[in-house]
Design a protein around this motif. Structure first.
Motif, mmCIF file in Angstrom:
data_model
loop_
_atom_site.group_PDB
_atom_site.id
_atom_site.type_symbol
_atom_site.label_atom_id
_atom_site.label_comp_id
_atom_site.label_asym_id
_atom_site.label_seq_id
_atom_site.Cartn_x
_atom_site.Cartn_y
_atom_site.Cartn_z
ATOM 1 N N PHE A 1 13.389 -11.201 1.445
ATOM 2 C CA PHE A 1 13.089 -10.961 0.033
ATOM 3 C C PHE A 1 13.633 -9.585 -0.318
ATOM 4 N N ALA A 2 13.785 -9.299 -1.590
ATOM 5 C CA ALA A 2 14.264 -7.989 -2.018
ATOM 6 C C ALA A 2 13.225 -6.934 -1.636
ATOM 7 N N PHE A 3 13.675 -5.842 -0.999
ATOM 8 C CA PHE A 3 12.713 -4.843 -0.530
ATOM 9 C C PHE A 3 13.309 -3.434 -0.535
ATOM 10 N N ASN A 4 12.419 -2.463 -0.652
ATOM 11 C CA ASN A 4 12.748 -1.050 -0.492
ATOM 12 C C ASN A 4 12.272 -0.663 0.912
ATOM 13 N N PRO A 5 13.156 -0.270 1.820
ATOM 14 C CA PRO A 5 12.764 -0.007 3.206
ATOM 15 C C PRO A 5 11.849 1.207 3.385
ATOM 16 N N ASN A 6 11.773 2.061 2.389
ATOM 17 C CA ASN A 6 10.930 3.249 2.502
ATOM 18 C C ASN A 6 9.450 2.879 2.400
ATOM 19 N N ASN A 7 8.705 3.218 3.467
ATOM 20 C CA ASN A 7 7.258 2.965 3.527
ATOM 21 C C ASN A 7 6.902 1.491 3.383
ATOM 22 N N LEU A 8 7.789 0.621 3.785
ATOM 23 C CA LEU A 8 7.514 -0.813 3.728
ATOM 24 C C LEU A 8 6.461 -1.163 4.788
#
Length: 285
Positions: free
Chosen positions: A78-85
């Protein structure tokens, strides 16, 4: 005829004694290995260090075949922001617990993903993982992120940098960064940047391209307590062979604790070159 044959086959007492001695020597030579094995039975092979090296290799490559294959099969990108995931979302993306632990450790040390390419520089992320996830990475403000390259005059401190920071050095990719970190751990830290040439794969040419971009803070090195360390702890130190390590331990057991580097000079297989290299890394508490 019989007399001639008898004379031909007869042996003197001296010849007979010589034959007996010869047979005894042959029997002794043939039996020696069995006698030695009886009094010196072979020691059981300890696979502990081998297993440790395998674990380190897996950590360096970020490759655990069983974990990766099973988690990738269950992946739901899925679309994600890797920071603090969160970790559970990384698992949903198909990463193993070991890969996630590496990412979380990077973030705990202040690491941040500015561009999607920064995710690729994590040594725990395989090329296949990145290719599979690249199109789903969405980092807000990515176009305004600072360049990953070191700017003029900027340097990396070798004893404090993590793998991601080391990849900012020209010519250093994830594999070399992992090797530098692993060697630094065995060594206890770098006293001078020239020690990078001891890292496997860093030759004079590669070092010349890196030297201007690195610095060393010797105060960050960790020392070995030479009076408390055991064989297993000392054998990992890269400047000593197993034979030299054993000599140091055995001399201490026979003569008591070391009080200074001068005591180590009494060990015949430690020459002045070796002593100069190890002296900054040991203490005598």
């Amino acid at each position: 005829m019989k007399s001639q044959l008898k004379n031909y086959l007869s042996v003197t007492k001296t010849q007979w004694n010589g034959l007996v001695v010869f047979l005894i020597l042959v029997a002794a030579i043939l039996g020696a290995p069995y006698v030695y094995e009886y009094y010196n039975p072979p020691k059981a092979v300890d696979f502990k260090d081998f297993e440790t090296d395998i674990a380190l290799l897996k950590q360096v490559t970020g490759d655990d075949i069983n974990d990766v294959s099973s988690t990738t099969a269950k992946a739901k990108p899925f679309a994600f922001n890797p920071n603090n995931l969160p970790a559970d979302q990384w698992r949903q993306l198909g990463l193993s617990d070991k890969q996630i632990a590496t990412i979380k450790n990077y973030e705990a040390k202040g690491g941040h993903f500015y561009r999607k390419q920064d995710v690729q520089k994590m040594y725990s992320i395989t090329a296949e993982d990145y290719k599979r996830l690249e199109s789903y990475i969405n980092i807000p403000g990515e176009t305004d992120a600072p360049s990953n390259k070191l700017i003029a005059g900027e340097t990396v401190e070798l004893n404090n940098a993590d793998s991601a920071k080391l990849t900012r050095i020209p010519g250093v990719g994830p594999a070399f960064a992992a090797r530098i970190v692993a060697y630094r751990k065995r060594l206890g830290g770098f006293l001078s940047k020239e020690q990078l040439k001891d890292v496997y794969g860093i030759d004079a040419e590669k070092y010349a391209g890196m030297a201007g971009q690195v610095r060393v803070n010797p105060a960050r090195i960790s020392k070995i307590n030479i009076n408390e360390v055991d064989f297993e702890g000392l054998r990992k130190f890269p400047y000593l062979t197993n034979k030299q390590t054993n000599a140091i331990i055995q001399y201490r057991l026979q003569h008591g604790n070391y009080s200074s580097i001068a005591d180590l000079q009494n060990i015949a297989i430690l020459d002045d070159t070796i002593l100069r290299k190890i002296e900054p890394y040991i203490n005598f508490k």
